[in-house]
Design a protein around this motif. Sequence first.
Motif, PDB file in Angstrom:
ATOM      1  N   GLY A 160       0.839  -1.202   0.000  1.00 28.23           N
ATOM      2  CA  GLY A 160       0.000   0.000   0.000  1.00 28.23           C
ATOM      3  C   GLY A 160       0.867   1.242   0.000  1.00 28.23           C
ATOM      4  O   GLY A 160       2.090   1.159  -0.201  1.00 28.23           O
ATOM      5  N   PRO A 161       0.254   2.409   0.222  1.00 24.81           N
ATOM      6  CA  PRO A 161       1.009   3.670   0.166  1.00 24.81           C
ATOM      7  C   PRO A 161       2.213   3.710   1.111  1.00 24.81           C
ATOM      8  O   PRO A 161       3.298   4.125   0.691  1.00 24.81           O
ATOM      9  N   ALA A 162       2.065   3.258   2.352  1.00 31.00           N
ATOM     10  CA  ALA A 162       3.186   3.321   3.300  1.00 31.00           C
ATOM     11  C   ALA A 162       4.353   2.482   2.798  1.00 31.00           C
ATOM     12  O   ALA A 162       5.510   2.921   2.812  1.00 31.00           O
ATOM     13  N   GLY A 163       4.060   1.263   2.339  1.00 32.56           N
ATOM     14  CA  GLY A 163       5.101   0.364   1.861  1.00 32.56           C
ATOM     15  C   GLY A 163       5.805   0.899   0.624  1.00 32.56           C
ATOM     16  O   GLY A 163       7.034   0.875   0.526  1.00 32.56           O
ATOM     17  N   VAL A 164       5.017   1.394  -0.319  1.00 31.27           N
ATOM     18  CA  VAL A 164       5.597   1.881  -1.576  1.00 31.27           C
ATOM     19  C   VAL A 164       6.437   3.139  -1.350  1.00 31.27           C
ATOM     20  O   VAL A 164       7.553   3.263  -1.868  1.00 31.27           O
ATOM     21  N   ILE A 165       5.917   4.056  -0.546  1.00 31.59           N
ATOM     22  CA  ILE A 165       6.676   5.290  -0.275  1.00 31.59           C
ATOM     23  C   ILE A 165       7.959   4.955   0.494  1.00 31.59           C
ATOM     24  O   ILE A 165       9.021   5.528   0.236  1.00 31.59           O
ATOM     25  N   ALA A 166       7.874   3.991   1.410  1.00 25.88           N
ATOM     26  CA  ALA A 166       9.080   3.574   2.134  1.00 25.88           C
ATOM     27  C   ALA A 166      10.112   3.009   1.169  1.00 25.88           C
ATOM     28  O   ALA A 166      11.303   3.346   1.236  1.00 25.88           O
ATOM     29  N   ALA A 167       9.668   2.158   0.255  1.00 26.75           N
ATOM     30  CA  ALA A 167      10.603   1.545  -0.709  1.00 26.75           C
ATOM     31  C   ALA A 167      11.289   2.619  -1.555  1.00 26.75           C
ATOM     32  O   ALA A 167      12.503   2.580  -1.763  1.00 26.75           O
ATOM     33  N   GLU A 168      10.510   3.592  -2.012  1.00 26.55           N
ATOM     34  CA  GLU A 168      11.081   4.650  -2.849  1.00 26.55           C
ATOM     35  C   GLU A 168      12.055   5.523  -2.047  1.00 26.55           C
ATOM     36  O   GLU A 168      13.101   5.941  -2.564  1.00 26.55           O
ATOM     37  N   THR A 169      11.699   5.788  -0.800  1.00 22.78           N
ATOM     38  CA  THR A 169      12.576   6.595   0.056  1.00 22.78           C
ATOM     39  C   THR A 169      13.878   5.844   0.332  1.00 22.78           C
ATOM     40  O   THR A 169      14.966   6.425   0.317  1.00 22.78           O
ATOM     41  N   LEU A 170      13.759   4.547   0.568  1.00 30.35           N
ATOM     42  CA  LEU A 170      14.959   3.730   0.799  1.00 30.35           C
ATOM     43  C   LEU A 170      15.873   3.776  -0.426  1.00 30.35           C
ATOM     44  O   LEU A 170      17.087   3.910  -0.302  1.00 30.35           O
ATOM     45  N   ARG A 171      15.262   3.677  -1.600  1.00 32.65           N
ATOM     46  CA  ARG A 171      16.071   3.682  -2.810  1.00 32.65           C
ATOM     47  C   ARG A 171      16.834   5.003  -2.957  1.00 32.65           C
ATOM     48  O   ARG A 171      18.009   5.025  -3.293  1.00 32.65           O
ATOM     49  N   ARG A 172      16.141   6.117  -2.666  1.00 34.60           N
ATOM     50  CA  ARG A 172      16.797   7.430  -2.764  1.00 34.60           C
ATOM     51  C   ARG A 172      17.923   7.561  -1.744  1.00 34.60           C
ATOM     52  O   ARG A 172      18.952   8.165  -2.009  1.00 34.60           O
ATOM     53  N   THR A 173      17.692   6.990  -0.553  1.00 30.44           N
ATOM     54  CA  THR A 173      18.628   7.183   0.552  1.00 30.44           C
ATOM     55  C   THR A 173      19.780   6.194   0.502  1.00 30.44           C
ATOM     56  O   THR A 173      20.883   6.497   0.940  1.00 30.44           O
ATOM     57  N   ASP A 174      19.500   5.011  -0.012  1.00 28.35           N
ATOM     58  CA  ASP A 174      20.504   3.945   0.010  1.00 28.35           C
ATOM     59  C   ASP A 174      20.525   3.256  -1.358  1.00 28.35           C
ATOM     60  O   ASP A 174      19.933   2.195  -1.558  1.00 28.35           O
TER      61      ASP A 174
END
Lengths: 421, 156
Positions: A9-23
Amino acid sequence: MKHIIIGAGPAGVIAAETLRRTDPAAEITIIGSEPEAPYSRMALPYLLAEDIAEEGTHLRHGTDHFDDLNIKVLQDRVTAVKPANKTVELASGASEQYDRLLIATGSHTTRPPIPGMDLPGIVNCWTLADGRAIADKAAAGSRVVLMGAGFIGCIVLEALAARKVQLTVVEMADRMLPRMMDETGGDMIKRWCENQGVKVLTSTKVTGIKEKDGAMTLSLGDGSAIEADLVVCATGVQPNIDFLAGSGVATDMGILVDHNLQTSVAGIYAAGDVAQGPDFSTGKQEIHAIQPTASEHGRIAALNMAGQPTNFKGSLSMNVLNTLELISSSFGLWMGVPGGERAEAVDKDGFKYLRLEFDGDVVVGALALGLTQHVGVIRGLVQTKVKLGDWKDKLLQDPHLVMDAYLERTQGIASPASRPF
Amino acid sequence: MQKSLLIDPAKCTSCLQCEMACSFEHEGVFNPAKSRIKIFEFEHGARAIPYTCTQCAEAWCMHACPVEAITKNATTGAMEVNEAVCVGCKVCTIACPFGTINYNKDTGKVIKCDLCGGDPQCAEACPTDAITYVDSSWTGYERMQEWAVKTQTHQA
């Protein structure tokens, strides 16, 4: 570093995208249990109303979005979490290893313990599959009973009305939207719906449902009965936490998380509807099952997972709803605080209502009906705890001056020194 | 060089030319009620403040959108609403603490300032230079940023 995210859902997808940007080098996998591209439940009513096609519910557009970000999306269901060896077990029999785990499993619908609630003519409105089932059955002119007039019920109401069904809404509480609106607002919304041909029964319990030749009969608490071709159940949801039994992850109503969105087990985080985290207004741990909280949780949990310590100040409870084009919103502690003051402007016939709640000279909550312009500044005022000074008295006289108060007290561009004349 | 709207309320005479230009650019009609920029008057018009979106970097509206209908224009830096994707759920209107993204009942979608694709008509129309379109480093952008940080729900 390997990150596993449970929930697409939104929380999971936004977390994944944020992780990709950060790491950029991290291994990232989202495990989602539904056989769909990651989508938004919030968009389902618009699918039902035939405003959008199924693709319109998707969280991200473009078929290669997740591939391009090197985010693996796995369709499976997590059956257990084993923190001792940092693995999650899957329904398929496989298991996945993680360094950091995010639980963003959302919630599932619940039905009241009433005889007949398992009949095939009763559906929820929660998943894309539910949406397809309703679209299949809710034909124009059919008799539809909607059980529950909470936030989700009212969104579904709008969609069902758009399908031109004969609609009856049954709500146990004494008003529509009992957790989002006070009596004044709830009553106004009810009257608005009735004016548009929707039958609304509040303070009414369904005591049992029977089926005969495809038609259902709902028995009501007052001894009367109503007929229905379709029953849509929107009586509540509960966080998906059962698979955590024995994992050591502490739960209450949802998964308890701290100011870093971390659970009681180091390295395991939770976000979105399943997380019971800090509430901006009260400081207590609450579940705020709303899109903005899912988005903020997802982003902040991911930053912490990626090794960037980030402190969450807490989520603000807020909602916005369109009920047959009557727009309502609620913010923070709209019910007020002990010793606080209230500003109220009620126009019952015009279906306009604004209620501001103050703690000292700070706005801590609000309700609004029929207000669509600049409504976000109420969040701004609540979240920044702006001291309103003499503007508070003006707002007690006329709460509709809220935008003026906001501009004068926050932007700092209206100082007397900048007077043109 | 990224540009942004510089607003100097001291120069605003509340003539509403900006609202008219904005409405005409986006809606094809001269109707201040349909404008993305809004003049707020104080002391019975003695003082006026033009107010619109500051295109904040970590845009609240963009992050809150459940269907990715709000995206950043890489050229202008504006957060733009894709009308074909917006479902009209209005979550962005309560998520934006500046109140600068609003629901439009006529279309069932939300509207906000999009910098007119890099040629903002409000600035063009303003006869007193209360609204100008200049390099971002010249504007009160930093003050707005400061304010945005104050509203942030997280801190590093």
